[in-house]
Structures are given as structure tokens and as C-alpha cells.
Design a protein around this motif. Structure first.
Motif, short mmCIF file in Angstrom:
data_model
loop_
_atom_site.label_atom_id
_atom_site.label_comp_id
_atom_site.label_asym_id
_atom_site.label_seq_id
_atom_site.Cartn_x
_atom_site.Cartn_y
_atom_site.Cartn_z
N ALA A 50 43.01 -23.12 -40.71
CA ALA A 50 43.29 -23.38 -39.22
C ALA A 50 42.19 -22.37 -37.99
O ALA A 50 41.55 -22.30 -37.60
CB ALA A 50 42.96 -24.56 -38.81
N GLY A 51 43.99 -21.24 -38.82
CA GLY A 51 43.61 -19.87 -37.28
C GLY A 51 42.70 -19.19 -38.35
O GLY A 51 41.71 -18.73 -37.46
N GLU A 52 41.82 -19.17 -38.86
CA GLU A 52 41.29 -18.05 -39.63
C GLU A 52 39.77 -19.00 -38.96
O GLU A 52 38.33 -18.27 -38.65
CB GLU A 52 40.65 -18.49 -41.12
N TYR A 53 39.71 -20.26 -38.89
CA TYR A 53 38.37 -21.21 -37.55
C TYR A 53 38.06 -20.56 -36.11
O TYR A 53 37.76 -21.01 -35.60
CB TYR A 53 38.12 -22.45 -38.15
N VAL A 54 39.40 -20.66 -35.88
CA VAL A 54 39.66 -20.55 -34.31
C VAL A 54 39.45 -18.87 -34.26
O VAL A 54 38.85 -18.27 -33.55
CB VAL A 54 41.28 -20.39 -33.76
N ALA A 55 39.89 -17.83 -35.16
CA ALA A 55 39.49 -16.70 -35.24
C ALA A 55 38.37 -16.20 -35.32
O ALA A 55 37.68 -15.63 -34.62
CB ALA A 55 40.28 -16.10 -36.25
N ASP A 56 37.07 -17.29 -36.08
CA ASP A 56 36.25 -17.33 -36.21
C ASP A 56 34.84 -16.87 -34.96
O ASP A 56 34.52 -16.90 -33.90
CB ASP A 56 35.25 -18.25 -37.12
N VAL A 57 35.92 -18.33 -34.29
CA VAL A 57 35.65 -18.89 -33.02
C VAL A 57 35.64 -17.71 -31.36
O VAL A 57 34.67 -17.44 -30.92
CB VAL A 57 35.59 -20.03 -32.53
N VAL A 58 36.82 -17.74 -31.54
CA VAL A 58 37.18 -16.11 -30.83
C VAL A 58 36.74 -15.16 -31.02
O VAL A 58 36.69 -15.01 -29.92
CB VAL A 58 38.35 -16.42 -30.59
N LEU A 59 36.41 -14.56 -31.97
CA LEU A 59 35.42 -13.16 -32.41
C LEU A 59 34.56 -13.33 -32.01
O LEU A 59 33.68 -11.99 -32.72
CB LEU A 59 36.62 -12.81 -33.03
N GLY A 60 33.81 -14.59 -32.31
CA GLY A 60 32.51 -14.89 -32.69
C GLY A 60 31.87 -14.71 -33.61
O GLY A 60 30.60 -14.56 -33.85
N ASN A 61 32.36 -14.55 -34.45
CA ASN A 61 31.63 -15.02 -35.67
C ASN A 61 31.90 -15.94 -36.59
O ASN A 61 31.87 -15.83 -37.75
CB ASN A 61 33.39 -13.65 -36.75
N TRP A 62 31.66 -17.46 -36.50
CA TRP A 62 31.70 -18.20 -37.08
C TRP A 62 29.77 -18.47 -37.06
O TRP A 62 29.41 -18.41 -35.42
CB TRP A 62 32.16 -19.92 -35.45
N THR A 63 29.63 -19.21 -37.55
CA THR A 63 28.23 -19.28 -38.09
C THR A 63 28.02 -20.81 -38.76
O THR A 63 28.79 -20.84 -39.85
CB THR A 63 27.13 -18.36 -38.64
N LEU A 64 26.66 -21.42 -39.19
CA LEU A 64 26.73 -22.31 -39.87
C LEU A 64 25.83 -22.09 -41.35
O LEU A 64 26.49 -22.40 -42.48
CB LEU A 64 25.19 -22.91 -39.59
N ARG A 65 25.86 -20.73 -41.59
CA ARG A 65 25.88 -19.97 -42.83
C ARG A 65 27.03 -19.24 -43.50
O ARG A 65 26.67 -19.41 -44.93
CB ARG A 65 24.69 -18.90 -42.31
N TYR A 66 27.95 -18.78 -42.71
CA TYR A 66 29.14 -18.71 -43.78
C TYR A 66 31.13 -19.42 -43.02
O TYR A 66 31.54 -19.24 -44.15
CB TYR A 66 29.88 -16.94 -43.11
#
Length: 232
Positions: A50-66
Motif C-alpha cells: 500500500a505504501g507504494e500506492y501512497v507514494a504514487d499519490v503523494v509524489l504525483g506519479n499515480w496514473t491509470l496507465r501505470y
């Protein structure tokens, strides 16, 4: 991250130590602590995953594609967490065979663009190492050995998950489960031929690896047949 760099070797060292301990400790020192250890390990895997997804959101890296949970790693992490908590055999089997094939491959040839001390270094290795340790703990340590037909059940589940990932690839343009292209780093996929043929050859290789894991496990069971399982 460069394969077999100091940071990579350090992670593999942690894997060897923790996996070995997860087998030795339950067999040599059975007791109520095993239940608590299983829950702690489940929590560790959850934190990394879950921490990886949290990091994606916090760092602005979350996308539907990846960033959708459509990699086999996501299925392995979830199966491992639930298996540690419930001890349901279908979950134990999934966690065991997936971890000792897919997760182990991911640890030996990590698909990771960063290295220590980046947050993704820790999340990646926490949930991948955690899944392998969970598999060794539950099956080789606690004696929850796969049932007859487990290989085919796991294989069918893997193919079904691949179909879901494929739909996700079509809808998002992503590359979940590497169904659209191979990873950039060296891995077993590198020698599986061009697209789309490497998908079929990898599917056959995956089945072969599942049977190898089953064969090794059967040998383990025979070697320790005289010993009572540490925890049921």
C-alpha cells in the motif's frame, strides 16, 4: 536500479536471511508466537504494497496507465496477506506458487528505475521479499503443503488474472503483466521471443516453473515426513 549492485545484493541478503529464518523458527520452536508472527508479516507486506500506492499519490506519479493493481505482484501481495491471516489453503497455494516463481523472479531481476535510499526501493523490496518469506513460512515452516491439483488451480487463476490485466491494458494503454511489451531490464522475458509470441512461451514457462516448485516441495515433504508440522 542496476542489477546485482550493492543495493540489490543487500536486498537479496535480507531475503536469504529472512526466508531461512521463516522455515527454521516454526519448525524448531513451535508455539502461539507463530500466529502473531504471521499477522506481523502480513502487516509488513501491506505497508510495503500500500505504501507504494501512497507514494504514487503523494509524489504525483499515480496514473491509470501505470498504477492500477493489475500486475501479478498485486495479486501475490493480496494473496500473501490473506493467507497469513486466514490460513485458507486456496490462498496459501496461490501465495506459495506465485511467490516462488513471479516474486522470486522480480527479486532477482528487479524492474525498478530507482535505488537506495529512494522510497520505492523500500516499498518494492518489502512486499516482494515479504511475499517469498510468507510462502516459505506457511508451507515449509508451518507445514501447510499444497493439495493435489494445486498447480492447475494456480495456473488457471493466473490465466484469469492475465485476462483482466489484458483488458486493463486495452482500456488504459498500459503494460500490466508485460502483455504489451517486455520490461527494459534483463529478465526471462528477454529470451522468450518477440511480441506476441513471448506471451505464449512465457505461459508455458510459467507452467513449467509451477511444476518445478511442486516437485521440490514434494521432495521437501518426503525429507521431513517424520517431523510433525509446527502449526496447523
Amino acid at each position: 536500479m542496476r542489477q546485482f549492485s550493492d543495493a540489490h545484493l543487500a536486498a537479496l541478503g535480507v531475503l536469504a536471511l529472512t526466508a531461512g529464518a521463516s522455515v527454521w523458527a516454526p519448525r524448531r520452536h513451535p508455539g502461539r508466537w507463530i500466529e502473531w508472527a504471521a499477522r506481523v508479516l502480513a502487516g509488513v507486506i501491506l505497508v510495503g504494497w500500500a505504501g507504494e500506492y501512497v507514494a504514487d499519490v503523494v509524489l504525483g506519479n499515480w496514473t491509470l496507465r501505470y498504477s492500477l493493481p493489475l500486475q501479478l505482484t498485486d495479486a501475490v501481495s493480496l494473496a500473501s496477506i490473506l493467507a497469513l491471516w486466514s490460513r485458507r489453503m486456496v490462498l496459501v497455494e496461490l501465495a506459495y506458487f506465485w511467490s516462488l516463481t513471479a516474486s522470486l523472479q522480480a527479486l532477482l531481476t528487479p524492474d525498478l528505475a530507482v535505488s537506495f535510499p529512494n522510497v520505492y526501493y523500500f516499498t518494492y523490496f518489502i512486499y516482494h521479499i515479504g511475499a517469498v518469506v510468507a510462502a516459505c513460512f506457511l508451507v515449509l515452516g508451518c507445514g501447510l503443503y499444497p493439495r493435489r491439483g494445486a498447480v492447475w488451480r494456480v495456473y488457471a487463476t493466473t490465466l484469469a488474472f492475465a485476462v483482466v490485466a489484458g483488458v486493463g491494458d486495452v482500456l488504459t494503454g498500459g503494460n500490466y503483466m508485460y502483455l504489451r511489451s517486455k520490461p527494459a531490464h534483463n529478465s526471462l522475458l528477454s529470451v522468450m521471443g518477440p511480441w506476441p509470441w513471448y506471451i505464449a512461451s512465457t505461459a508455458l514457462l510459467g507452467l513449467g516453473l509451477l511444476f518445478i516448485v511442486k516437485l521440490v516441495t514434494d521432495r521437501w515433504v518426503l525429507a521431513f515426513a517424520a517431523q510433525a508440522p509446527a502449526d496447523r
